[in-house]
Design a protein around this motif. Structure first.
Motif, short mmCIF file in Angstrom:
data_model
loop_
_atom_site.label_atom_id
_atom_site.label_comp_id
_atom_site.label_asym_id
_atom_site.label_seq_id
_atom_site.Cartn_x
_atom_site.Cartn_y
_atom_site.Cartn_z
N ALA A 157 0.83 -1.21 0.00
CA ALA A 157 0.00 0.00 0.00
C ALA A 157 0.86 1.26 0.00
O ALA A 157 0.66 2.17 -0.82
CB ALA A 157 -0.94 0.00 1.21
N MET A 158 1.82 1.31 0.92
CA MET A 158 2.63 2.53 1.06
C MET A 158 3.48 2.81 -0.17
O MET A 158 3.72 3.96 -0.52
CB MET A 158 3.51 2.42 2.30
N SER A 159 3.92 1.75 -0.86
CA SER A 159 4.73 1.96 -2.06
C SER A 159 3.91 2.55 -3.20
O SER A 159 4.47 3.07 -4.16
CB SER A 159 5.36 0.63 -2.51
N HIS A 160 2.59 2.50 -3.09
CA HIS A 160 1.70 3.14 -4.06
C HIS A 160 1.22 4.51 -3.56
O HIS A 160 0.31 5.11 -4.15
CB HIS A 160 0.49 2.26 -4.36
N GLY A 161 1.82 5.01 -2.49
CA GLY A 161 1.45 6.32 -1.96
C GLY A 161 0.13 6.30 -1.19
O GLY A 161 -0.49 7.34 -1.00
N ILE A 162 -0.31 5.11 -0.73
CA ILE A 162 -1.57 4.98 0.00
C ILE A 162 -1.27 4.75 1.48
O ILE A 162 -0.53 3.82 1.82
CB ILE A 162 -2.39 3.79 -0.55
N LYS A 325 17.85 -0.55 -2.65
CA LYS A 325 16.65 0.21 -3.01
C LYS A 325 15.87 0.46 -1.72
O LYS A 325 15.54 -0.47 -1.00
CB LYS A 325 15.81 -0.59 -4.00
N LEU A 326 15.60 1.71 -1.42
CA LEU A 326 14.93 2.10 -0.19
C LEU A 326 13.50 2.50 -0.52
O LEU A 326 13.28 3.44 -1.29
CB LEU A 326 15.66 3.27 0.48
N VAL A 327 12.55 1.79 0.05
CA VAL A 327 11.13 2.06 -0.20
C VAL A 327 10.50 2.50 1.10
O VAL A 327 10.54 1.80 2.10
CB VAL A 327 10.40 0.82 -0.75
N SER A 328 9.90 3.69 1.09
CA SER A 328 9.37 4.28 2.32
C SER A 328 8.20 5.19 1.99
O SER A 328 8.36 6.22 1.34
CB SER A 328 10.48 5.07 3.03
N ALA A 329 6.98 4.77 2.43
CA ALA A 329 5.77 5.59 2.29
C ALA A 329 5.57 6.09 0.86
O ALA A 329 5.28 7.25 0.64
CB ALA A 329 5.81 6.76 3.26
N GLY A 330 5.74 5.19 -0.10
CA GLY A 330 5.51 5.57 -1.48
C GLY A 330 6.69 6.22 -2.17
O GLY A 330 6.64 6.50 -3.35
#
Length: 429
Positions: A157-162, A325-330
């Motif tokens: 969800a967060m990786s899609h900005g949700i 690769k750092l993924v954080s809250a979209g």
């Protein structure tokens, strides 16, 4: 001919009136646009099991999801301020709502593609709420399974900005005290992992006798579901989160990233200066420093500063390049690229797979000579030994395996000069 003064002034008067109307129209249009921007309709999607679906609430409007819907829409002229789409289904576990392409472990249910996280994301909501009270433990799944699933759902969800909010587990009157204790420990795990994105669905429902059961005054009567009073507590806990106006989280920021060789393996280590719950790392590798492939993923710990390590058990021979690769809250960011050279290994299992009752091994050797191939059980017991002559090139070897049970095994190769390599594999019958 002299012009009538009234006729002379009329065009000017008409022009001024039109100008005034245009100004008023522009004013109203701007006000409307600002209103849409500020108060545009929002959407929330709920994923969960029977509690989120409304079990125990009577009438249906008393469920915590429907109370939430009413709270958003009660002060609007048209009756619709925030749309809530409820995809919850009774009996669901975290596996039912996993991504559509999720590799399902043996003995676990497959995702429902019409009511899972992939479907929820496709609806383009502002917020996703996940409410999985107790069915995972009730079905015998481990705490680690449930936490791994929740972390992946959150990341999706967060990786899609949700924004994604995770409800904690809820008390349930399991006959087994160990299951009730696991429910309690999961509350802490969810709270620690998701911090401000965790919703406390435990404290208002649990008995005060230390037995981790449902309080009598919120028990619907079956020891599993909650009544109207319980649903009200969950609604109040959810509404208190200010779902649509929650402040933006801190970014995920590295303070160091190192790569080194250790016993023909590559050890990656890094540290963070800032983190937010639900962030995760993906480890990537490249042979040329340009085209990277994903090797593995790892969730962030959710607090800072934190340190991490990961080992590449089978690095490329020659020059390799690594990055995070750092993924954080979209948001997606990358670490710097670090290169490392690995000397060629004298003996190596390059590929291993099971096909048509045979175990296929692609083996490379820098020297000619006999190579032994051992098949070992998960405990190290020797099950099969074969040998073949190798040369300074890759060779494909096919072994017919004896009848073996489904499980984990190892393939080990060794040469007379002491070179060796070993790889695990899973055999499914």
């Amino acid at each position: 001919m002299a012009r009538n003064p009234r006729l002379q002034s009329r065009p000017a008067t008409i022009f001024n009136l039109n100008n005034c109307c245009m100004k008023k129209q522009c004013f109203h249009l701007i006000a409307l646009l600002l209103s849409v921007l500020a108060y545009g309709q929002k959407k929330i999607v709920v994923l969960g099991s029977s509690t989120a679906a409304g079990s125990g609430a009577s009438p249906a409007d008393s469920s915590w999801v429907n109370r939430l819907k009413s709270s958003f829409n009660r002060n609007t002229n048209d009756g619709v301020d925030t749309t809530i789409v409820n995809l919850a289904i009774g009996g669901y576990t975290s596996y039912h709502i996993m991504p559509t392409d999720f590799p399902v472990p043996p003995g676990r249910p497959a995702p429902n593609v019409t009511q899972n996280i992939t479907k929820a994301i496709s609806l383009l909501p502002n917020v996703i709420i996940i409410n999985m009270p107790s069915n995972d433990i009730g079905n015998g799944y481990t705490m680690k399974e449930q936490m791994d699933n929740l972390r992946l759902l959150f990341q999706q969800a967060m990786s899609h900005g949700i924004r994604c909010f995770i409800g904690t587990t809820q008390p349930r009157n399991f006959a087994d005290a160990a299951q009730r204790q696991m429910q309690r420990e999961l509350v802490d795990s969810i709270t620690n992992n998701f911090a401000s994105y965790a919703i406390n669905f435990w404290d208002d429902l649990v008995s005060n006798d230390g037995q981790n059961r449902i309080r009598d005054d919120v028990n619907w009567g079956d020891g599993v579901h909650i009544n109207n009073a319980g649903h009200r507590h969950l609604f109040e806990r959810t509404a208190a989160k200010s779902l649509l106006t929650a402040s933006a989280p801190l970014p995920l920021r590295l303070s160091g990233f190192k790569v080194r060789e250790e016993n023909k393996r590559v050890q990656l280590s890094w540290a963070t200066a800032e983190e937010e719950p639900g962030s995760f790392f993906e480890i990537e590798r490249s042979a040329d420093g340009l085209s990277f492939v994903r090797l593995d993923g790892m969730p962030a710990k959710g607090y800072q500063p934190s340190s991490y390590q990961w080992t590449d058990p089978r690095p490329l021979e020659g020059k390799s390049f690594y990055r995070l690769k750092l993924v954080s809250a979209g948001r997606i960011n990358y670490s710097g690229i670090v290169g490392l050279s690995i000397a060629a290994r004298p003996l190596l299992i390059q590929r291993l797979y099971h096909q048509g009752g045979e175990l296929c091994l692609e083996i490379s050797s820098l020297q000619e000579g006999q190579v032994s191939i051992d098949i070992l059980s998960s405990t190290g017991a020797l099950l099969l030994r074969r040998s073949f002559g190798s040369g300074p090139q890759a060779a494909m070897v096919r072994l017919s395996l004896p009848p073996l049970a489904t499980g984990n095994y190892f393939a080990r190769i060794s040469s007379r000069n002491g070179a060796t390599d070993i790889r695990p594999f899973f055999l499914s019958r």
